[in-house]
Write an enzyme that holds these catalytic residues in place. Sequence first.
Site, PDB file in Angstrom:
ATOM      1  N   SER A 134       0.827  -1.222   0.000  1.00 45.88           N
ATOM      2  CA  SER A 134       0.000   0.000   0.000  1.00 45.88           C
ATOM      3  C   SER A 134       0.852   1.260   0.000  1.00 45.88           C
ATOM      4  O   SER A 134       1.939   1.294   0.593  1.00 45.88           O
ATOM      5  CB  SER A 134      -0.870  -0.020   1.256  1.00 45.88           C
ATOM      6  OG  SER A 134      -1.449   1.233   1.467  1.00 45.88           O
ATOM      7  N   TYR A 158      -1.313  -0.313  10.544  1.00 45.92           N
ATOM      8  CA  TYR A 158      -1.606  -0.998   9.269  1.00 45.92           C
ATOM      9  C   TYR A 158      -0.403  -0.866   8.333  1.00 45.92           C
ATOM     10  O   TYR A 158       0.073  -1.844   7.752  1.00 45.92           O
ATOM     11  CB  TYR A 158      -2.876  -0.397   8.658  1.00 45.92           C
ATOM     12  CG  TYR A 158      -3.104  -0.731   7.202  1.00 45.92           C
ATOM     13  CD1 TYR A 158      -3.347  -2.037   6.793  1.00 45.92           C
ATOM     14  CD2 TYR A 158      -3.090   0.276   6.227  1.00 45.92           C
ATOM     15  CE1 TYR A 158      -3.562  -2.339   5.454  1.00 45.92           C
ATOM     16  CE2 TYR A 158      -3.312  -0.019   4.889  1.00 45.92           C
ATOM     17  CZ  TYR A 158      -3.541  -1.325   4.507  1.00 45.92           C
ATOM     18  OH  TYR A 158      -3.749  -1.612   3.186  1.00 45.92           O
ATOM     19  N   LYS A 162       2.499  -3.651   6.615  1.00 47.58           N
ATOM     20  CA  LYS A 162       2.848  -3.798   5.186  1.00 47.58           C
ATOM     21  C   LYS A 162       4.369  -3.698   5.013  1.00 47.58           C
ATOM     22  O   LYS A 162       4.958  -4.431   4.206  1.00 47.58           O
ATOM     23  CB  LYS A 162       2.147  -2.725   4.345  1.00 47.58           C
ATOM     24  CG  LYS A 162       0.634  -2.888   4.263  1.00 47.58           C
ATOM     25  CD  LYS A 162       0.208  -4.085   3.420  1.00 47.58           C
ATOM     26  CE  LYS A 162      -1.295  -4.175   3.266  1.00 47.58           C
ATOM     27  NZ  LYS A 162      -1.760  -5.401   2.640  1.00 47.58           N
TER      28      LYS A 162
END
Length: 348
Positions: A134, A158, A162
Site C-alpha cells: 500500500s 496498518y 505492510k
Amino acid sequence: MRVLLTGGSGFIGSHIALLLLERGYDVIILDSFVNSSPNVIDRIKNYFDNNNLNYNLTTIKGDIRDKKLIDSVFYDSISKFKPIDTVIHLAGLKSVSDSLINPLQYWDINVCGTNNLLLTMKKYECYSLVFSSSATIYGLGDSVPIKEDHNISPINPYGNTKVAIENMFYDLYKSNNNLWKICSLRYFNPVGAHASGLIGEDPIGLPSNLFPFITQVAIGRQKRLKVFGDDWDTKDGSGIRDYIHIIDLSEGHLASLDYLNSKQSCMEFINLGSGKGYSVFDIIKQFELSTGRQIPFSIQSRRDGDVAQCYADISKAKKLLGWTPLRSLEQICLDGWNWQMKNPNGYS
Ligand code: NAD
Ligand code: UFG
C-alpha cells in the site's frame, strides 16, 4: 496455470478473480469472509454462467493463519497433479483507524498470516508471489509524485504491517537469490467497479473512504459527504489522491504474473496508481457531471493522519510490466455508480 488468490472475495480480489478466470487461469479463492460476502463468489460464477463461458474456480473458506488448512490446499493441488504455480496474496485487514485500536490483530493476520503462507509455499516449492502492499507505507509523502525509492515511514500500525511484510520478502529473496519471484505492488486508491455492475465495493458499515461514501450519498444511503478540510496546501484546499480504476489495478496483477513468468528470480516493489492527482472537489464535480446526481457536502476539520497530497510515479510499472492504466476518472464514476445503482444495498 493454477493461481491461489487469498482474499479473493474482497473488493480487489473479486475483480482480479474475474479477470484471471476470463483469461483461462485455474483459480483457487481462499477467503475467511471476515470482511466480504460469500455472495461475491455466486456473482462471479453468474458472470461466467450468464455469458456461457467456461471457467475453473475452486473456493475454500479459511484463514491464512490456519497452518493445517493452508498445507492441505497446497498438498491437495499437488496430489491432483495441479500444483499451485503462483500465489496472489491479498487476504488481510486494511482499516487504518481499526489498526490503531487493534494493532495486535493486524500484526497477527497480516504479518503472521503472510509468514504462514510463505512457509507453506516454501515447503511445496511454490516460489512465485504477487502481494498487495500500500501507498500508506510512504507516510507523509514529502515529495510527489511518489517513486518507489521514496522514504518508507508509515504513520499507522496498518502501514507498519505492510512494511514488515515487504521486509520479510526481501530477507527471503536474499536468502537464495535464484529461487523466489516476488512482486510487491503498492496500491494507491483503487475505486470504481467492474462494468457489468455484478461486483463492486461494498464496505461493511459506514464507508471510511471517499469514493464509496460518494456513491452511497448518491443512492440516498448517506445524507451528505463530509469533506475533511478545505484548508490544505493544494489547488482548491482539499486533499489530493491518486484514484485508479479497479480494472486497471487488476490488469496490473495480470501483467505482474506475466512478468514473474518471464524471470528466473526477482524481487520488485512497484507502485500501482493512475499517476494523476485529483482533489476531493475534483471527484465530487466529476461524479456529478458523469452521473447527473448531486452530492451535497459540508466542510469539516481535517481528518487525523491525512496528508495534503499523495499520488504515484508509475514509470516503473509502465517500464517493467508493460502496463498502463487506461480508464479515465469519468469511467471510474460511471462504473462505480452503475454498481451502486444495481446494488443499492451492496451484496446483501
Ligand atoms: P477487502 O477487505 O475487501 O478484502 C480482503 C479480503 O481478505 C476479504 O475478503 C476478507 O474477508 C479476507 N480476509 C481478511 N482476513 C483474512 C484471513 N485471516 N484469512 C483469509 N482471508 C482473510 O480489502 P481490499 O480493498 O480488497 O484489499 C485487499 C488487499 O489490498 C488488502 O491486503 C489491503 O491491505 C490491500 N490494499 C487495499 C487498498 C484499498 O484502498 N482498498 C489500498 C492499498 C492496499
Ligand atoms: N475524504 C473526505 N471525506 C470522506 C472520506 C475521505 O473528504 O468521507 C478525503 C480524505 O480526507 C482524503 C481523500 O478524501 O483527502 C481520500 O481519502 P480516502 O479515505 O478515500 O483514501 P486515503 O488516501 O486516505 O487512504 C486509502 C486507504 C488506505 C491506503 C491509502 C493508500 O484507505 O488504507 O488509500 O493506498 F493506505
